[in-house]
Design a protein around this motif. Structure first.
Motif, PDB file in Angstrom:
ATOM      1  N   UNK A 169       0.846  -1.210   0.000  1.00  0.00           N
ATOM      2  CA  UNK A 169       0.000   0.000   0.000  1.00  0.00           C
ATOM      3  C   UNK A 169       0.873   1.250   0.000  1.00  0.00           C
ATOM      4  N   UNK A 170       1.864   1.234   0.883  1.00  0.00           N
ATOM      5  CA  UNK A 170       2.788   2.372   0.983  1.00  0.00           C
ATOM      6  C   UNK A 170       3.456   2.644  -0.360  1.00  0.00           C
ATOM      7  N   UNK A 179      10.132   4.358  -2.350  1.00  0.00           N
ATOM      8  CA  UNK A 179      10.229   5.386  -3.393  1.00  0.00           C
ATOM      9  C   UNK A 179      10.341   4.795  -4.786  1.00  0.00           C
ATOM     10  N   UNK A 180      10.693   3.513  -4.868  1.00  0.00           N
ATOM     11  CA  UNK A 180      10.799   2.889  -6.193  1.00  0.00           C
ATOM     12  C   UNK A 180       9.443   2.883  -6.902  1.00  0.00           C
ATOM     13  N   UNK A 181       8.350   2.953  -6.111  1.00  0.00           N
ATOM     14  CA  UNK A 181       7.001   3.067  -6.662  1.00  0.00           C
ATOM     15  C   UNK A 181       6.726   1.940  -7.650  1.00  0.00           C
ATOM     16  N   UNK A 182       6.999   0.697  -7.205  1.00  0.00           N
ATOM     17  CA  UNK A 182       6.843  -0.472  -8.077  1.00  0.00           C
ATOM     18  C   UNK A 182       5.398  -0.978  -7.982  1.00  0.00           C
ATOM     19  N   UNK A 183       4.559  -0.466  -8.871  1.00  0.00           N
ATOM     20  CA  UNK A 183       3.135  -0.777  -8.835  1.00  0.00           C
ATOM     21  C   UNK A 183       2.887  -2.268  -9.098  1.00  0.00           C
ATOM     22  N   UNK A 184       3.655  -2.843 -10.025  1.00  0.00           N
ATOM     23  CA  UNK A 184       3.454  -4.262 -10.377  1.00  0.00           C
ATOM     24  C   UNK A 184       3.736  -5.155  -9.170  1.00  0.00           C
ATOM     25  N   UNK A 185       4.829  -4.878  -8.475  1.00  0.00           N
ATOM     26  CA  UNK A 185       5.171  -5.689  -7.299  1.00  0.00           C
ATOM     27  C   UNK A 185       4.113  -5.541  -6.213  1.00  0.00           C
ATOM     28  N   UNK A 186       3.644  -4.302  -6.034  1.00  0.00           N
ATOM     29  CA  UNK A 186       2.615  -4.061  -5.020  1.00  0.00           C
ATOM     30  C   UNK A 186       1.330  -4.804  -5.381  1.00  0.00           C
ATOM     31  N   UNK A 243      -4.495   5.786  -6.639  1.00  0.00           N
ATOM     32  CA  UNK A 243      -3.239   5.022  -6.571  1.00  0.00           C
ATOM     33  C   UNK A 243      -3.511   3.575  -6.178  1.00  0.00           C
ATOM     34  N   UNK A 244      -4.320   3.410  -5.124  1.00  0.00           N
ATOM     35  CA  UNK A 244      -4.526   2.065  -4.584  1.00  0.00           C
ATOM     36  C   UNK A 244      -5.431   1.215  -5.472  1.00  0.00           C
ATOM     37  N   UNK A 251      -5.334  -3.003  -6.869  1.00  0.00           N
ATOM     38  CA  UNK A 251      -6.411  -3.892  -6.441  1.00  0.00           C
ATOM     39  C   UNK A 251      -6.959  -3.612  -5.060  1.00  0.00           C
ATOM     40  N   UNK A 252      -6.685  -2.434  -4.523  1.00  0.00           N
ATOM     41  CA  UNK A 252      -7.244  -2.053  -3.230  1.00  0.00           C
ATOM     42  C   UNK A 252      -8.364  -1.043  -3.472  1.00  0.00           C
ATOM     43  N   UNK A 253      -9.572  -1.426  -3.094  1.00  0.00           N
ATOM     44  CA  UNK A 253     -10.707  -0.515  -3.229  1.00  0.00           C
ATOM     45  C   UNK A 253     -10.832   0.277  -1.940  1.00  0.00           C
ATOM     46  N   UNK A 254     -10.815   1.597  -2.091  1.00  0.00           N
ATOM     47  CA  UNK A 254     -10.846   2.449  -0.902  1.00  0.00           C
ATOM     48  C   UNK A 254     -12.151   3.233  -0.851  1.00  0.00           C
TER      49      UNK A 254
END
Lengths: 321, 536
Positions: free
Chosen positions: B316-317, B356-363, B396-397, B401-404
């Motif tokens: 998430x971070x 800070x790498x902001x790796x969306x795929x990994x997240x 962002x989330x 796959x995070x529904x906020x």
């Protein structure tokens, strides 16, 4: 005798309503999430500080005991103390109530002076484009909520200037010109909706009277329109207009909360809103109870006056046949 | 009214609405300026400006601590500022956020645990009595004996002694680098202890300090009035005769008051206010940097069960785009930060954080493993920018796959959900005061010390150890290394996630006021240089 009995029944019902309202107010305030202790001490406070504050504010007593303590205070004129300022609620109300009362009174005056003539005018010219425009403007006035209109007015003033001030309220005793100057915009915002409501209801009331047989007979006799209005329409249309003006007091009580906050007027409305945000129980409970009293008393007075104007209401328990 | 006249009224109303809309979008470049008038200052008072007038300042909220006006209990930025008008501290903060002399004209540090303060010989309380070393020692001792939020920030004080008529020596039990910075905030103010102990002054209802101003009237949540403290060294040179502080909750109302001249100076908070005032020739709007910063709380104790997993929290971070928050919520006027506020000496660099790498795929892969998440995100309505930040985070989330679901509630409800026991939220946004030393705010990452965070975060011994190291390490490369490590560990644990700094938007009427305003601030005190203000 019948009038006295009816009035006593009405007053008794009002008192019972007040007691029920006081319980509901007390329970509602206590059921709101979050409390004064958490807010004022903040999340960094220690448990010892919280315990001390709870004890000092009397919040460790049973809720029922707190209710009766508050109620007995109210009955003896002691509304308690603000948790935040530690100032007597009675003193705070004494400083702020006249401001709100002035706003409400001015709004009612503007509403009556503008709304009733507009309603009469609309009823007498109900046909054609003038009537249509009147209905649209009236519907618009009723539809726009105070918070939106107040926001637009402040936005207009903050972007265009317009030579109107929205700040710097001064108490009447200090500077009467600034006192009334600061109330111009709030009263205008509140009056827009009230005028629309009164104009609309006046129009309907007058039109209802205009089609009654005795008015038609007067027209047939060749009486002048002004004579017909004075002698046949005014008295019969007065009761429903009066009723709607009474109901507007409730609208005004809600409306002042918004306009006082937006226009920075230190009246009961803005005070209540701030107290509500801080869960300052003594203020919230007493302010809402006061509002309920004003509304109930206003309704009672309206009923009594309407009965005096139209005896048929006594026979029907308040409804028109 | 004739039909034509009615139509005219309607058209006028529409025209006003259209004009207001146009005005709002009149300039594409309406962010509050951060351009400096001199190094370290957004504005410097002009000595040639007509002075001696009444100064009217509008702020957004009042003091409201349980301890009334006792400065030692002051817990919010406005309380520090308002009470700081009447009270002074041993040290202060200069335009570079460095510690500078105040009631202590100088100090020596014979060892890394010993501070010997030489006191000003011209400091006089507003009741006319000269300040003594006993007042200084007694005030600090009172803060230790009756703990408040600020007591912990003073550090491990072993003893406080009067070592001369105008000398006080404080001894620490172990080295504590933020000590001088902690002394610079209002809760560490010097009080008239003789009168307090004698019961002659109730410090909770009356402000008697050595500061430049004396409060003459106060109506809670409405207005303060101040007059000069005739005993203050700057009394004769003050550039205004009286100071009125109006409490005005609505931001647009404060902006309107600046435009129509009913306020000389106002805190505006939102950068949108700069746009509101873009065409007001006589109003200046600036953005004052702050060490304060916004952060995200991820409830690892009583929130969604998946949030107990550090990998999920870090996903998430790492999905949060700080640059997007900066651009969309702050118009590019702020900067990303780690636990130690960006810009303070030795602070860690946000760009070096693991997230800070902001790796969306990994997240996304981590969130996919738990089958996606539906979380609530709580913000309070008093701080509109929180909702804007929440909206950016919501987008962002969604990418991972995070529904906020954003919940906007009043502060009392927020407080109950976030700080109540048990805490009943998944995600929540708030902000911390950043202070003037990078070690000070790190305290809140230790739940045992902070208290409030113990209901939603576990913390760790490793992090607690680094926080303690940060306190005891002297400023310099060694401390920077500690902070770099501390920021990285906190970032990986992702229980309280720093986002971006929280700048202040401030405006003043240039026709009626010439202020002095520093470019940066550590304690939310935008009236720090009030003695230099000149109001006509």
């Amino acid at each position: 005798m019948a009038v006295a009995l009816w009035s006593l029944r009405r007053i008794g019902a009002a008192l019972v309503t007040l007691v029920v309202v006081s319980v509901l107010i007390f329970a509602s305030v206590r059921l709101m999430p979050g409390d004064y202790i958490d807010l004022v001490l903040g999340p960094l406070a220690t448990e010892a500080q919280r315990a001390q504050a709870v004890a000092e504010s009397g919040l460790d007593d049973p809720v029922v005991a707190q209710y009766f303590h508050w109620l007995s205070g109210v009955l003896t004129g002691d509304l308690g103390y603000s948790f935040v300022s530690n100032v007597s609620v009675t003193d705070e109300f004494a400083a702020r109530l006249p401001v709100t009362a002035t706003i409400a009174l001015l709004t009612i005056i503007v509403t009556l002076l503008v709304g009733i003539p507009l309603g009469f005018s609309a009823a007498l010219r109900s046909e054609g484009s003038a009537g249509a425009v009147g209905r649209i403007v009236s519907a618009l006035g009723i539809s726009i909520p105070e918070f939106l209109l107040a926001g637009v007015v402040v936005f207009a003033v903050s972007t265009l200037g317009l030579g109107v001030s929205v700040g710097r309220f001064a108490p009447f005793a200090v500077d009467p010109a600034r006192f009334f100057g600061a109330l111009v915009l709030p009263v205008t915002v509140l009056a827009v909706g009230c005028v629309a409501v009164v104009a609309r209801n006046t129009r309907d009331a007058v039109m209802n009277v205009l089609v009654e047989p005795h008015v038609q007979a007067a027209v047939a006799r060749g009486e002048t329109p002004w004579f017909i209005i004075r002698h046949h329409v005014l008295r019969n249309a007065a009761a429903p207009i009066l009723t709607i003006v009474g109901a507007l007091i409730a609208v005004l009580l809600g409306g002042t909360v918004i306009v006082e906050f937006v226009f920075n007027i230190p009246g009961m409305g803005s005070y209540l809103q701030t107290a509500l945000g801080r869960r300052d129980y003594a203020i919230v409970q007493s302010a809402v109870l006061l509002a309920a009293i004003v509304f109930i008393v206003a309704s009672l007075l309206v009923d009594l006056i309407a009965n005096a104007l139209d005896p048929r209401l006594r026979l029907t328990g308040g409804s028109r046949r | 009214m004739h039909t034509a006249a009615r139509a005219g009224v309607a058209m006028s109303a529409i025209a006003v609405l259209a004009l207001t809309g146009c005005a709002a979008g009149a300039s594409p470049d309406t962010e509050p300026t951060q351009e400096e008038a001199a190094p370290g200052f957004l504005a410097l008072a002009d000595d040639a400006f007509d002075d001696g007038g009444d100064l009217v300042v509008q702020v957004d909220y009042d003091t409201a601590e349980a301890g009334g006006l006792d400065p030692q209990g002051a817990a919010t930025a406005r309380s520090w500022m308002l009470e700081g008008l009447s009270y002074e501290t041993l040290t202060t903060i200069d335009e570079n956020l460095d510690v500078a002399p105040s009631l202590a004209t100088s100090w020596k540090t014979p060892s890394d645990t010993e501070y010997v303060f030489t006191l000003a010989d011209d400091a006089v309380f507003s009741n006319g009595r000269a300040m003594t070393a006993a007042d200084v020692a007694g005030s600090l001792q009172r803060l230790i004996d009756t703990p408040t939020t600020w007591t912990g920030q003073l550090g491990p004080i072993a003893s406080i002694e009067e070592t001369g008529d105008l000398e006080v020596t404080v001894t620490l039990s172990e080295p504590y680098a933020p000590f001088l910075a902690a002394l610079a905030n209002t809760p560490a103010a010097v009080l008239p202890m003789a009168e307090i102990e004698a019961g002659e002054i109730d410090i909770t209802t009356e402000m008697v300090g050595t500061g430049p101003l004396v409060a003459t009237a106060h109506r809670q949540d409405e207005e303060w009035t101040f007059k000069p403290n005739e005993h203050h060294p700057d009394a004769a040179s003050l550039g205004f005769s009286t100071l009125t502080i109006d409490i005005v909750g609505d931001e647009a109302t404060r902006a309107a008051a600046l435009r129509d001249g009913s306020a000389d100076f106002a805190v505006l908070n939102s950068i949108d206010s700069a746009e509101l005032l873009a065409n007001a020739q006589e109003v200046s709007v600036v953005g004052q940097k702050n060490t304060d910063f916004h952060y995200l709380m991820i409830n690892s104790l009583t929130g969604d069960e998946a949030l107990q997993d550090e990998d999920v929290r870090f996903a998430i971070n790492s999905a949060i785009d700080r640059d997007a928050i900066n651009e969309l919520a702050f118009g590019g006027s702020t900067a990303a930060t780690g636990v130690t506020p960006a810009g303070l000496p030795d602070s860690c660099l946000a760009a070096d954080l693991p997230s800070a790498a902001h790796d969306v795929a990994a997240a996304k892969a981590v969130i996919d493993e738990v089958g996606g998440l539906e979380l609530d995100l709580v913000v309070y309505t008093d701080e509109p920018v929180l909702a804007q930040i929440a909206q950016v985070m919501q987008q962002n989330l969604a990418e991972i796959g995070v529904t906020v679901e954003i919940q906007q509630v009043d502060y009392a409800t927020y407080s109950d959900q976030v700080y109540g026991s048990p805490a009943t939220f998944d995600l929540a946004l708030s902000w911390f005061a950043g202070y003037a030393d990078p070690a000070m705010v790190t305290t809140w990452w230790n739940p045992e010390v902070a208290g409030f965070s113990a209901v939603f975060m576990k913390g760790s011994d490793e992090l607690d150890g680094l926080i303690a190291d940060g306190y005891s390490t002297e400023p310099g490369a060694d401390r920077a290394a500690v902070f770099e490590n501390l920021c990285a560990v906190a970032d990986e644990q992702s229980e309280m996630v720093p986002l971006v700094l929280r700048p202040s938007t401030i405006g003043w009427n240039t026709e009626s006021l010439s202020p002095t305003l520093s470019s940066d601030e550590g304690y939310g005190n935008f009236l720090r240089y009030i003695t230099q203000f000149r109001a006509s």
